[in-house]
Structures are given as structure tokens and as C-alpha cells.
Design an enzyme around this catalytic site. Structure first.
Site, PDB file in Angstrom:
ATOM      1  N   HIS A  39      42.939  16.728  57.304  1.00 28.08           N
ATOM      2  CA  HIS A  39      44.121  17.182  56.554  1.00 28.08           C
ATOM      3  C   HIS A  39      44.056  18.670  56.249  1.00 28.08           C
ATOM      4  O   HIS A  39      44.667  19.142  55.296  1.00 28.08           O
ATOM      5  CB  HIS A  39      44.263  16.410  55.238  1.00 28.08           C
ATOM      6  CG  HIS A  39      44.450  14.945  55.417  1.00 28.08           C
ATOM      7  ND1 HIS A  39      43.415  14.101  55.698  1.00 28.08           N
ATOM      8  CD2 HIS A  39      45.559  14.167  55.390  1.00 28.08           C
ATOM      9  CE1 HIS A  39      43.862  12.865  55.821  1.00 28.08           C
ATOM     10  NE2 HIS A  39      45.167  12.873  55.647  1.00 28.08           N
ATOM     11  N   GLU A  80      53.547  10.114  66.788  1.00 27.81           N
ATOM     12  CA  GLU A  80      53.896  11.537  66.906  1.00 27.81           C
ATOM     13  C   GLU A  80      54.413  11.854  68.305  1.00 27.81           C
ATOM     14  O   GLU A  80      55.344  12.654  68.473  1.00 27.81           O
ATOM     15  CB  GLU A  80      52.693  12.412  66.557  1.00 27.81           C
ATOM     16  CG  GLU A  80      52.290  12.358  65.085  1.00 27.81           C
ATOM     17  CD  GLU A  80      51.514  11.105  64.713  1.00 27.81           C
ATOM     18  OE1 GLU A  80      51.069  10.390  65.638  1.00 27.81           O
ATOM     19  OE2 GLU A  80      51.335  10.835  63.510  1.00 27.81           O
TER      20      GLU A  80
END
Lengths: 413, 338
Positions: free
Chosen positions: B129, B60
Site C-alpha cells: 500500500h 484491475e
């Protein structure tokens, strides 16, 4: 408990009061490393990451396949810019010590990196510098007075008083804005290079970090992306042996050369004598040509020594021998190029001294001019209302109202 | 006009912008050949090629760092971070670089990166999540922070974000990708098929950044919220019988203070709701702003409904999530205060 610890703690070879010891540095004789074709496969040139590319020999001659065979004029250009870098640094250091700027960082002993690499790149190539690449800004056309005005945060400051001294940038000269966060520029360079390739242009990017910064995640992100997409980029590690007080062994430099960091990803590495102007130029040109022709990234380790303190806030006598630089086996890049030019019959001590005088005069004149645009104690002053500009392309309402409020408070309302 | 869910609307925004502007590129994990784990970029690589829709390594920090460099070199990158929970390795690049580049270079350099990332809970995703980290980003000046609550806004706001020369972090509440959610997990799933905001033009249009919208008009109480909870708030208004005005913030930063304040001045009562944890959350900024703007019109203390200050608990999702019960209790609390 400590006596039982089996942890290995890396230690430098010498601390204050001890005899400097650079026996850990692997050296290769000048001219001993072959120069492969620019389309060589990484696996065939892995040895370049372990040797040390050198052109300038002990006897001041230039040797071997990496010799760029510069003419007298090219040599003088290189020497002049390296000297300007040093003279500028000396003056700015003194100016900081007099309390006339808040902070400064010298590149003493590392001038060949910015100048030789600046010369090896084309003007359209984009540079993503670290904080010790002031030579790049000079070579790429930023006027001394503008660099000084940046350090003064005055009315002519390119950063409008928003950045610590030395965090220069030049849009027209294609040198990116210096960040104080280490290594963040590395993935930017790779992304810039990817964009160049996507657009079908032949510009390349180059970036610089120090030995200590190789431990940052961004270093590894950048190498991965560069390898995956074969980005046209030169990734430089300026191994000046010291990251403030942390010696290069604490970034695992004792285990294997920094130039070898990319081999696991298939990125060729070249370990270069960073104080050998000709070797730095030649290795960088090789990597630039390789990148430009679609050969992808190269990792270059420039072995050098940080001749001065990390910054004006640092005192290296607390952690390394005072005279360590004098024992550094790769010497001083300016002195070495000067001796080579004298040996070649292109230069003399007298001409050198007169050049130094000329550059000092130039720097003094620039400082005089810079002060006209404001100093830390005397105006003209930057308008504080500008501190709300450029946060966004257009100021949103909260910034506009804060600007008004700040001005009211300043007026005593 | 076409009927789209939020995924299709987001995909359409990419398609429209990639077609209009050859400098728009997409990068992220699984976004290319596969089309994204939520399918938001499905088909784009086939249409625009693998040099413009780029499958990235699982990095990322690298995705955002490289996107910044691409932006500096004239491209207009749209970077997908697969889950907002995974954005943190790129946080330094966002905060120290992307957000400040224009400022520190006096406008000489900027990078118009849009970072898209699915966020929020209600999907049995557990703590890795389900997070709603928007408040961490609204605290960073120099970036715009957006969270749409429906397909129409998602497309219009995403196009505006891509066109913006400022960096934008674009949060997509994944619980409502396929349909609005009123906060009651026992009810059958609803699609966007019959929802008015599921009607989405196929071509180009924008929803301007920096403008809130009244999602439900009302007179008795203002609920300021965004994302999934817009739908929960509307359902809670019906369930409680309180005539709530629901304000969908849409762009969290910069904030449309006027639309929020006008509503609270009218109703005199304010409930603020978000999924993210309460302490130092974005709601605290909203409460402070409303308190300053509407102090003399307030008839009750401003109240907040938010995620509890725990990590997101997998097994206790429906005790944690500010669903219909918690939202309704919040409404009653503000209505009962004198």
C-alpha cells in the site's frame, strides 16, 4: 524422479507419423439440437454448451431448427466471401514465400467463422477480431488492395508502416485494430458493449479468441464483466484445435467444452460446428438477437480446425500429423457449403470453378495495384518522419526533437 | 474560493466534469455506492446514477480493459485503481493496448481513459500500500503520467486529464490527501486548511498537462521533485538554510524540460528526489536530461535522494522514506561538492 511424478500432462491424440484420431470430439447429428427462444434462462439451456449445433448433414441437406433457410442468393454471398478469403490467403502466402511480404497468417479451414458471423451482425455492431479474422475485414468493406498495402507497409498502408502484416483495422467498417497480444480485445468488446448499453443504443459487440487464449486472464476478466453487467456482446472461442504447437487440451479443452466456460457465471454457451456455415450464422444471429434485446452475453465455441500452419513462421509437420486436417470429422467449410448448394440445385462444379477463377483474377489485380504504392524493395516509400505521429494526439517536444534528429542522421548530418 | 483537501478537490474535479460532459463515466472497486476507500468519488453515484458511477469487480485488468472499450465507443472513462500497488494486473492493457492504440491504428482509434490511483508511502501501508511505480509508466510512450502535490493542482490537472484525448495515468500521493507533509512523522498532522494551494475554485478550471511549477523560488540549489516530496523539499530548504528552488514536476511525462533546465542553469546545482526506488528510477531520466541541458552550468554532480532499492519495509518506513533528514543530507551533499 519423472517415473514417480503423478502430474497429468495432457497429450494430443496423434503426433507426426501417427494416425490422426479425432475420437475425442463429441459430435451431434445435424438437426438434433433444439433451438430455444432467445429469452431462455441460462440454466434451461446449459445443454447447448455440450452438444454441437449442426445444420448441414452428411448428405448435404440442411436440417433442424437452426436452419436459417437461406435463399440461393444468400448462400452464394456466403460462398463467395469464404472463397475470396481462401483465395486471398493462398495468394498472400505465396507472396510471403517469395519474400515480398515479411509475414502472413491464413484462416484456411476457418473461413465460415468470419463470413457467417459477419453476415449475422449488423453494420453498426462493433467487431473486436483476433489475427485470423481477415474475412471480417473483407466482408465489412476493406478493399483487398488496402489489406495488401497493409501487409506491404507501403504508402497506402492504413497503419502507416507501424504494424506487422495482417494487423488491419477499419474505423468505418467497425472492425477494431488487431493486436498481437492475445485476448486483450475481449475486455474491450465488453467495455464497448457496456458503453452501448449505457448510451441506450442497440448496437452490440462481438469478439474472437482462439482455444489457447481462453487461458489468458483477459478472457476471464471479460467474461466476468460481461456477466456482471449483462453486456450486449458475443464472445467467440474459435477452437481450431491448435495454438501453434499446443493442442487444445493444454487449455483444458479435454476436460470440458470451451462453450461451458461461462456457465459458472451464468453466461449461456453454444457449441457450434464451426465449419457449418449455416449453423455458425444461425447461432450467431440467435446470440445477437438475445444481446440486442437485453439478454446479455453469449459464449459461442466454434469447433473447427486450423488447416494451415499457425503463421508463415510455423512448421506444423514438427508437431501434428501431416494429413490430420483430411481426417477432421467436420471437414472443410467451403466444400460443405458448396456441396449443399449443388444438392439444392443452386450451384455446380463449373460455376464454382469459374467463381474461383474470377476471384483469383480479382486478387491478382489487387496485388498489381498494391505494388504501385510501394513494395519491400521499391518505392514509393513512406516518409519515416511519420513514425513520430499519433503517439499522442499532439506530439510533445521530445518527439518533435527526436523526429528532427532522426532526419538529420538520415541526411548524414 | 473554497478551501479543500486533496480528496475534496479530486471529487470536485469528477463532479465538474460529470456535470459538463455526459460521456464521462467512473468505474472502479468501491467507487459507487460507498464512494471509494479514500472517499474521492463520494456522492457521485447518488448525483449521477449507477450507470455512470459503476462499482466494478475486483479485476484491475478488467476495469482497464473495459474502460478502453468504453472509450473507443465514445465515453470518457475515469477508472480508479484502488492502490497503485494493485495496478499490475492491468499493466498489459495499459502498455500494449491503451498506450499504443492511437499509434497502431494511425489515429483511427483512440481511447481517452484516465486511470487514477493513490500511490506513495508514509502511511504505514507496508509494501502493498506504499509503492511509487510512476517510473514504470513514464517509460511507456503513448500515455501521460501525472502526480499532483496539492489540492489546487490535483483538481486542475485531473480535469485536464479527463479532457485529454490521450490516456493519462494520474497518481495521487495519498500521504498528502488530507494535508501537506514535511517528512517528519513525529510532528502533528497539518491540514490543507491554511495552505494557499488548499484554496480551490468550486467550478471548472484546468492546470495544463506538461507544465512544471516552481513551488519555492531560490538561488543556491534546484530540487526537482513531485508529489509528497515537494513539501519535504521545501521543509528541508528551511531546515538547512540553503536557498533551494523547488521545482514541482507535476506532469512527469511529457516532461517540461525548459522549466527544470532554466532553474538548474540559474542555481548550478541539482538534487533530484522521489519516493520510488533509485535504480532505473524516474530520477535517472531527470538526471540525464539535466546533465545534457545544463552540463556547462553545473557546479556539482547531480545527486539523487530516493527510496532505497528494497521493497517498501513496513517496520522501517522512516529509515526508508526520503524524509526531512535524508533530504537535508542530500542538500548538504550537493552544496559541499566542488
Amino acid at each position: 524422479m519423472n517415473s514417480k511424478s503423478r502430474l497429468q500432462i495432457p497429450r494430443p491424440t496423434a503426433r507426426p507419423g501417427e494416425k490422426p484420431d479425432f475420437s475425442y470430439l463429441d459430435l451431434s447429428p445435424a438437426g438434433s439440437i433444439d433451438k430455444p427462444p432467445i429469452d431462455a434462462r441460462t440454466r434451461d439451456i446449459e445443454h447447448l454448451s455440450g452438444g454441437l449445433v449442426r445444420v448441414l448433414d452428411e448428405d448435404h441437406s440442411a436440417k433442424g431448427a437452426w436452419n436459417p433457410n437461406f435463399d440461393a442468393n444468400q448462400l452464394q454471398v456466403g460462398l463467395r466471401w469464404m472463397l475470396l478469403n481462401r483465395v486471398f490467403d493462398e495468394r498472400m502466402w505465396q507472396i510471403q514465400r517469395q519474400g515480398r511480404i515479411s509475414f502472413y497468417m491464413q484462416a484456411t479451414g476457418e473461413e465460415a467463422v468470419s463470413i457467417a458471423q459477419g453476415m449475422a451482425l449488423r453494420p453498426g455492431d462493433m467487431c473486436f477480431p483476433s489475427y485470423r479474422n481477415q474475412g471480417l475485414f473483407m466482408y465489412r468493406g476493406v478493399k483487398l488492395v488496402d489489406m495488401m498495402c497493409q501487409c506491404l507497409s507501403n504508402t497506402r498502408d492504413m497503419c502507416q508502416g507501424r504494424q506487422l502484416p495482417i494487423m488491419y483495422h477499419t474505423k468505418t467498417g467497425n472492425v477494431f485494430s488487431v493486436s498481437g497480444n492475445l485476448g486483450t480485445q475481449y475486455p474491450h468488446a465488453v467495455g464497448w458493449a457496456m458503453a452501448s448499453a449505457i448510451k441506450g443504443e442497440d448496437h452490440i459487440a462481438a469478439s474472437w479468441v482462439g482455444d489457447g487464449t481462453t487461458a489468458e486472464a483477459d478472457f476471464h476478466h471479460a467474461l466476468t464483466f460481461a456477466a456482471v453487467y449483462q453486456a450486449p456482446v458475443i464472445l467467440n472461442v474459435v477452437n481450431n484445435q491448435w495454438a501453434i504447437s499446443t493442442f487444445q487440451g493444454t487449455a483444458a479443452g479435454q476436460r470440458r467444452a470451451f462453450a461451458a466456460r461461462g456457465l459458472g457465471l451464468g453466461i449461456p454457451g453454444i457449441r457450434v460446428d464451426g465449419n457449418d456455415f449455416l449453423a455458425v450464422y444461425s447461432a450467431s444471429l440467435w446470440a445477437a438477437d438475445r444481446a440486442r434485446r437485453g439478454g446479455g452475453p453469449t459464449l459461442i465455441e466454434l469447433v473447427t480446425y486450423r488447416g494451415g500452419p499457425h503463421s508463415t513462421s510455423d512448421d506444423p509437420s514438427k508437431y501434428r500429423p501431416k494429413d490430420e486436417w483430411l481426417s477432421f470429422p467436420l471437414g472443410d467449410p467451403i466444400e460443405r457449403l458448396k456441396q449443399h448448394m449443388i444438392a439444392e440445385g443452386h450451384w455446380s462444379d463449373a460455376r464454382h470453378e469459374s467463381l474461383v477463377d474470377e476471384l483469383r483474377t480479382e486478387v491478382t489485380a489487387a496485388w498489381k495495384e498494391a505494388q504501385k504504392h510501394g513494395t519491400m524493395t521499391e518505392g514509393p516509400w513512406l516518409d519515416p518522419a511519420t513514425m513520430f505521429d499519433d503517439v499522442f494526439a499532439e506530439a510533445p517536444r521530445n518527439l518533435d526533437s527526436q523526429r528532427r534528429r532522426m532526419l538529420e542522421v538520415e541526411r548524414g548530418e | 474560493m473554497a478551501q479543500m483537501n486533496m480528496i475534496e478537490a479530486i471529487r470536485s474535479a469528477h463532479d465538474v466534469m460529470m456535470d459538463r460532459d455526459s460521456s464521462v463515466v467512473v468505474l472502479g472497486e468501491d467507487v459507487g455506492y460507498f464512494g471509494g476507500v479514500f472517499r474521492c468519488t463520494d456522492g457521485l453515484q447518488r448525483k449521477y446514477g449507477e450507470h455512470r458511477v459503476i462499482d466494478a469487480p475486483i479485476s484491475e485488468g478488467g476495469i482497464i480493459g473495459a474502460a478502453i472499450g468504453m472509450g473507443v465507443n465514445g465515453l470518457r472513462p475515469v477508472a480508479e485503481i484502488q492502490f497503485a500497488d494493485y495496478i499490475y494486473p492491468g499493466f498489459d492493457q495499459i502498455v500494449s493496448e491503451l498506450a499504443r492504440l492511437r499509434y497502431r491504428s494511425s489515429g483511427d482509434f483512440f481511447s481517452p481513459v484516465t486511470i487514477r490511483t493513490p500511490c506513495g508511502g508514509g502511511i504505514r501501508g507496508g509494501q502493498t500500500h506504499s509503492q511509487s511505480p510512476e517510473g514504470i509508466f513514464t517509460h511507456v510512450t503513448g500515455i501521460k503520467t501525472v502526480m499532483p502535490s496539492n489540492p489546487y493542482d490535483a483538481k486542475g490537472l485531473l480535469i485536464a486529464a479527463i479532457e485529454s484525448d490521450d490516456p493519462v495515468v494520474f497518481f495521487e500521493p495519498k500521504r498528502i490527501y488530507n494535508g501537506p507533509f514535511d517528512g517528519d512523522p513525529e510532528k502533528p498532522a497539518v491540514s490543507w486548511g491554511s495552505h494557499p494551494k488548499g484554496e480551490v475554485p468550486e467550478g471548472y478550471y484546468t492546470v495544463p498537462l506538461g507544465q512544471a511549477e516552481i513551488a519555492r523560488a531560490g538561488e543556491e540549489l534546484t530540487i526537482i521533485t513531485y508529489g509528497t516530496l515537494v513539501h519535504v523539499a521545501i521543509a528541508a530548504a528551511e531546515a538547512t538554510g540553503v536557498d533551494c528552488e523547488v521545482v514541482d514536476v507535476r506532469t512527469l511525462s511529457p516532461l517540461d524540460v525548459a522549466t527544470l533546465a532554466d532553474s538548474v542553469k540559474k542555481t548550478g546545482r541539482c538534487l533530484i528526489a522521489h519516493e520510488a526506488t533509485r535504480f532505473s528510477g524516474y530520477g535517472a531520466e531527470l538526471a540525464a536530461t539535466i546533465q545534457k541541458e545544463c552540463f556547462y552550468q553545473l557546479e556539482a554532480p547531480i545527486s539523487r535522494v530516493a527510496g532505497w532499492d528494497t521493497p517498501y519495509p513496513h517496520a522501517f518506513e522512516w529509515q526508508y522514506f526520503p524524509g526531512l533528514k535524508r533530504m537535508s543530507a542530500g542538500i548538504r551533499r550537493v552544496m559541499e561538492a566542488e
